[in-house]
Structure formats: C-alpha cells, structure tokens
Design an enzyme around this catalytic site. Structure first.
Site, PDB file in Angstrom:
ATOM      1  N   ARG A 122      -3.690   2.324   4.682  1.00  0.00           N
ATOM      2  CA  ARG A 122      -3.584   2.760   3.292  1.00  0.00           C
ATOM      3  C   ARG A 122      -2.634   1.863   2.506  1.00  0.00           C
ATOM      4  NH1 ARG A 122      -4.009   8.249   5.622  1.00  0.00           N
ATOM      5  NH2 ARG A 122      -5.957   9.146   4.783  1.00  0.00           N
TER       6      ARG A 122
ATOM      7  N   LYS B 168     -12.503  18.017   2.568  1.00  0.00           N
ATOM      8  CA  LYS B 168     -13.121  17.724   3.857  1.00  0.00           C
ATOM      9  C   LYS B 168     -13.452  19.023   4.581  1.00  0.00           C
ATOM     10  CE  LYS B 168      -8.623  17.171   6.173  1.00  0.00           C
ATOM     11  NZ  LYS B 168      -7.772  16.258   6.988  1.00  0.00           N
TER      12      LYS B 168
ATOM     13  N   GLY C 172     -10.928   9.001  -2.560  1.00  0.00           N
ATOM     14  CA  GLY C 172     -11.667  10.254  -2.660  1.00  0.00           C
ATOM     15  C   GLY C 172     -12.522  10.515  -1.436  1.00  0.00           C
TER      16      GLY C 172
ATOM     17  N   HIS D   2      10.438 -32.481   2.703  1.00  0.00           N
ATOM     18  CA  HIS D   2      11.674 -33.124   3.159  1.00  0.00           C
ATOM     19  C   HIS D   2      12.107 -32.663   4.550  1.00  0.00           C
ATOM     20  CE1 HIS D   2      13.103 -34.445  -1.111  1.00  0.00           C
ATOM     21  NE2 HIS D   2      12.044 -35.084  -0.663  1.00  0.00           N
TER      22      HIS D   2
END
Length: 479
Positions: A373, A390, A287, A150
């Site tokens: 992330r 790490k 991980g 519309h």
C-alpha cells in the site's frame, strides 16, 4: 512564488513527465549534511604550505602545490578524503526530495554517497559509475544512474583532486566526458550546490555552446542570493553582488538560468513544490465491493470505467491495488482510453498491483500489504475512495483495507476524495472529510466544498457524480 521560480517549476515538471530531467549535485548539498566543502578539505594542506584556504580561489592548485612539494606522494590527500568522507552521514532533506522525484540520471563531483543512500532508502536500485570500466556495465533492474565524475570515497587514490588530475581528465576519463556531453545535450539539468568553478564542467559546457550556438537545451540552477556577511563592509558586499550578477550572466551563455533564493531552506520548498505538483498528476483509486448496494454491479462497473477513461483523457496517471469488484472496471476504462491514442502507453499511465492474497502467514501478509500500500499511495497526489466493503463469513462488512489506505494517504499529504454516495467505508470517510473541509483542503475551500458535497448526496445513477467529481479533480490537479 516569484515569476522566475514559477516558470522553472512548470518547465522542469514538463521535463520530468517526459523523462528528460537530470540533476547535477555539487559540494553545497553535502556540506549541509555535515561534510566539508573544498576550502574545508584543503585547509590542512594549505596550512602545511603556509597558506590560508579561505583566502585562496584556486583550491585545485593547493592540492597540486602539495604534490609538488611531496614528490607527487598522494598519501596525505588520500587520507584526508578518508578522514572527511568515510563517516556515514545521513542524506539531507534535499537529497531525499531529489530521490523521490522520477529522475533517472544524477551527476555529481562529490566523493560521498549521500545520493546513493537517499535513493536506496526510497527503494530504488542504484547503478553508480565512478570508473571508466563501470560505464560499460549495467546493473540489472536499475532505475537510477549516478555518474560520480571525480571518483568515490572507496577509492581515494583515484579521486580527481590536483591540477594534474584535471589537466589529464579528458584523456583519463574520456568516456565520462562523452557521457556528460550527451546528457547535457539531451536532458534538462538542475544544478544544485554547485559553484561552476569546476574546470571540467566549464570545458564541456563550452564545447556544447560552440556546437549548438542557437539550439542549446535549457538548464537551471538554484543558488542563494549573496547576503552581507558579518564584518563585511558595504563596499565589499556591493563588490560581491556585482561579481555574482556577472557570474549569473555568464551562465546564460550556456543557457543555464539561475533561480535565486534568499535562504537555503527555500531550495527544499521549491523541490517540495515540484514533487507535490508531479504527484498530483497521479490518482490513486481505492475501493472494493462484494455488495454494490442500490447501484448494482453493472452501473457501478460502468461508472468506474467512465471515471478511469476520463482520468486518462485528462492525461492523469492511475495507480490502484485492483480492489475486488472495482479494479476490473478501472482497468477496462483506462486501457480503452490509452489505446484510443498512439501517443500513450499503459506503462506510463496505469500502474496496477493486485494484492498477493496467497500469503498464509498473517504477520507476513500484514507486513507485505503495508509495504504494498505504501508503494502504491506514495506515487500519487490525489486519492479516490469508492465503496469499500467485503464479505466475511457471509456477512458484508466495511473493508479495513480501504480505511488503511485512507490513513496512509492522509499521512502522506494526498488530496482525499471519498465518494460518499457509493456507501460503505467511502460514506464514513466522506463524513470525516466534509466535517473538516478546511483541514483537509486548506486552500480553495470555497470552490471545493460544494463539489465534495455533491459526490456525497444519494443518487440512483452513479454517472450523475461524474461531472462534480471530475471538476473536483481538475481543481485539485491545478492547485
């Protein structure tokens, strides 16, 4: 949840998964954001005509009466649209929930831009169509199409308002009629905020019914059950209930099943349930590993590959940031299982986004990683955390990225499954979750507790964890 609502949620989820779902949004959703509905829009027009918009049922006729008495001059109508819809109001929760669902096709009779705003806020690229010419043009990279049958507030002079507009619609907007006809045949629609008094939609639904008498696609509508108004007599209320029931029965002619709710807030609850159940079919794997501990690299890789294969075999979708030392095994297992059947594709069941580690500026890198992330996590309903360490300057430390992903997943309401047996950050996270199982898993705690504890016990062979881990995922995916 009532049986008809549960049935709707299950079937609409199936259509979402198969990319066959669409939404038709009416004025009711915009009214909740603070915009006027049709009676509110037509109120000043009705007043000028000596009528009361709240007493009129044919509001399209009011716009036509106005044009009839003003030599077809639309200036006041156009100004009304500008005055009422130019304010940039924010999308409602329902708009936001709809925008988060994997729906690509949206139809609306509304002039406002609430749907566009909700989709764009969620990072989606919108292709809005409100003229015939726009139907022939495709916006590059679009992931949502909005058909505004519309018109749009930016072009009030072309908005469909009067009887003349409606009566000529099938010649002036024939491409929209064709497009909607096709979508109603091919997709399962959810109607929200819609009264089903629009003559265009009624005409198109009638054409579909005449062509597909025995083979109409199932559609759904969520509407509020009629409640007794203040100063409304029992006889008037009973009359309104009968009228609503007759309307719902009439919609069944078009294979539109209505789910009635007692309060408007229940609509958001249903949409949240759909979103929750859709997302829990996706598993986020977080991980990293520079040190594989007592398991060793080979056994860890075999375990992660088997886990990925099992998830795909259960028809779950995997999302992951391709963590160091973990991501490669996930890809291997997932791709092997996907290629084992011709009915699946990598795009549908595996979303991998290796982190862009080449950003030198620390602040820019942090901002990019945070957004990265967020986009990965928000698509899932279950998050698995494995290892999480790490090498920093020759020293093995816990991976702060895994902790960040855990906090983000917790904030977004994902089910959190740290594999404590894998050590490092995952062990710490497992301790945190198991110490508050009733908080992290408020439902079905008795079943979840032993399974969660089983993936935290020390094991020499990580494959021993597969059975309790997969049982836990099954439990959560079906909750």
């Amino acid at each position: 949840m009532q049986k008809d609502a549960e049935d709707f949620v299950g079937k609409y989820l199936k259509e979402l998964k198969e990319n066959n779902a669409a939404v038709f949004v009416g004025a009711g959703l915009s009214r909740a954001a603070g915009y006027v509905d049709w009676p509110g829009l037509m109120s000043p027009i009705a007043s000028d005509l000596g009528l009361d918009a709240t007493k009129e049922t044919d509001l399209v006729a009011l716009a036509q009466y106005h044009l009839n008495t003003n030599a077809t001059n639309r200036h006041q109508l156009n100004q009304l649209l500008i005055d009422e819809f130019s304010d940039l109001k924010g999308p409602t929760e329902n708009h936001t929930l709809l925008a988060r669902l994997p729906i690509q096709t949206y139809w609306t009779t509304n002039y406002d831009r609430l749907i566009e705003a909700a989709l764009e806020a969620g990072g989606r690229r919108v292709d809005a169509k409100y003229t015939n010419e726009q139907l022939a043009i495709t916006r590059r990279g679009r992931d949502a199409v909005i058909y505004k049958m519309h018109g749009d507030i930016e072009h009030p002079d072309k908005a469909v308002l009067s009887k003349d507009d409606y009566e000529r619609y099938h010649s002036t907007h024939a491409p929209f009629v064709t497009a909607l006809l096709g979508d109603l045949v091919e997709k399962t629609f959810l109607f929200l905020g819609f009264s089903f008094s629009d003559p265009n939609l009624d005409f198109i639904l009638s054409r579909i019914r005449s062509r597909f008498t025995q083979h109409q696609r199932q559609h759904y509508c969520i509407a509020k059950r009629r409640s007794r108004q203040s100063k409304e007599s029992k006889a008037e209320f009973d009359y309104a209930l009968i009228k609503q029931e007759l309307l719902l029965q009439d919609l069944l002619r078009f294979n539109i099943k209505t789910i009635l709710v007692d309060e408007f807030s229940e609509i958001a609850e249903l949409l949240r349930t759909i979103e929750h159940r859709y997302r829990r079919r996706s598993v986020f794997i977080s991980g990293s590993a520079a040190d594989y501990g007592s398991w060793g690299q080979s056994a860890t890789g075999e375990f992660m590959a088997k886990l990925a294969r099992a998830l795909i075999e259960k028809d779950l979708r995997i999302t992951s940031g391709f963590g160091l030392g973990i991501g490669e095994a996930v890809v291997t297992g997932a791709v092997q299982q996907i290629y084992s059947t011709r009915q699946r594709s990598i795009e549908e069941q595996l979303m991998l986004r290796p982190f862009p580690i080449g950003i030198s500026d620390p602040q820019e890198r942090d901002r990019t990683f945070k957004r990265y992330r967020n986009e990965l996590v928000e698509q899932a309903g279950i998050a698995i955390f494995v290892m999480g360490n790490k090498n920093v300057g020759g020293k093995i430390v816990q991976a702060d990225g895994v902790r960040a992903e855990f906090e983000l997943a917790k904030a977004k309401g994902l089910y959190l499954i740290p594999i404590g047996s894998s050590g490092s950050a995952a062990s710490e996270l497992w301790n945190e979750v198991t110490s508050q199982i009733d908080v992290f898993f408020p439902r079905n705690t008795r079943t979840i507790r032993p399974l969660l504890k089983a993936i935290g016990r020390p094991v020499k062979d990580p494959n021993d964890l597969l059975e309790p881990l997969l049982k836990l995922i099954d439990c959560l995916a079906k909750e």
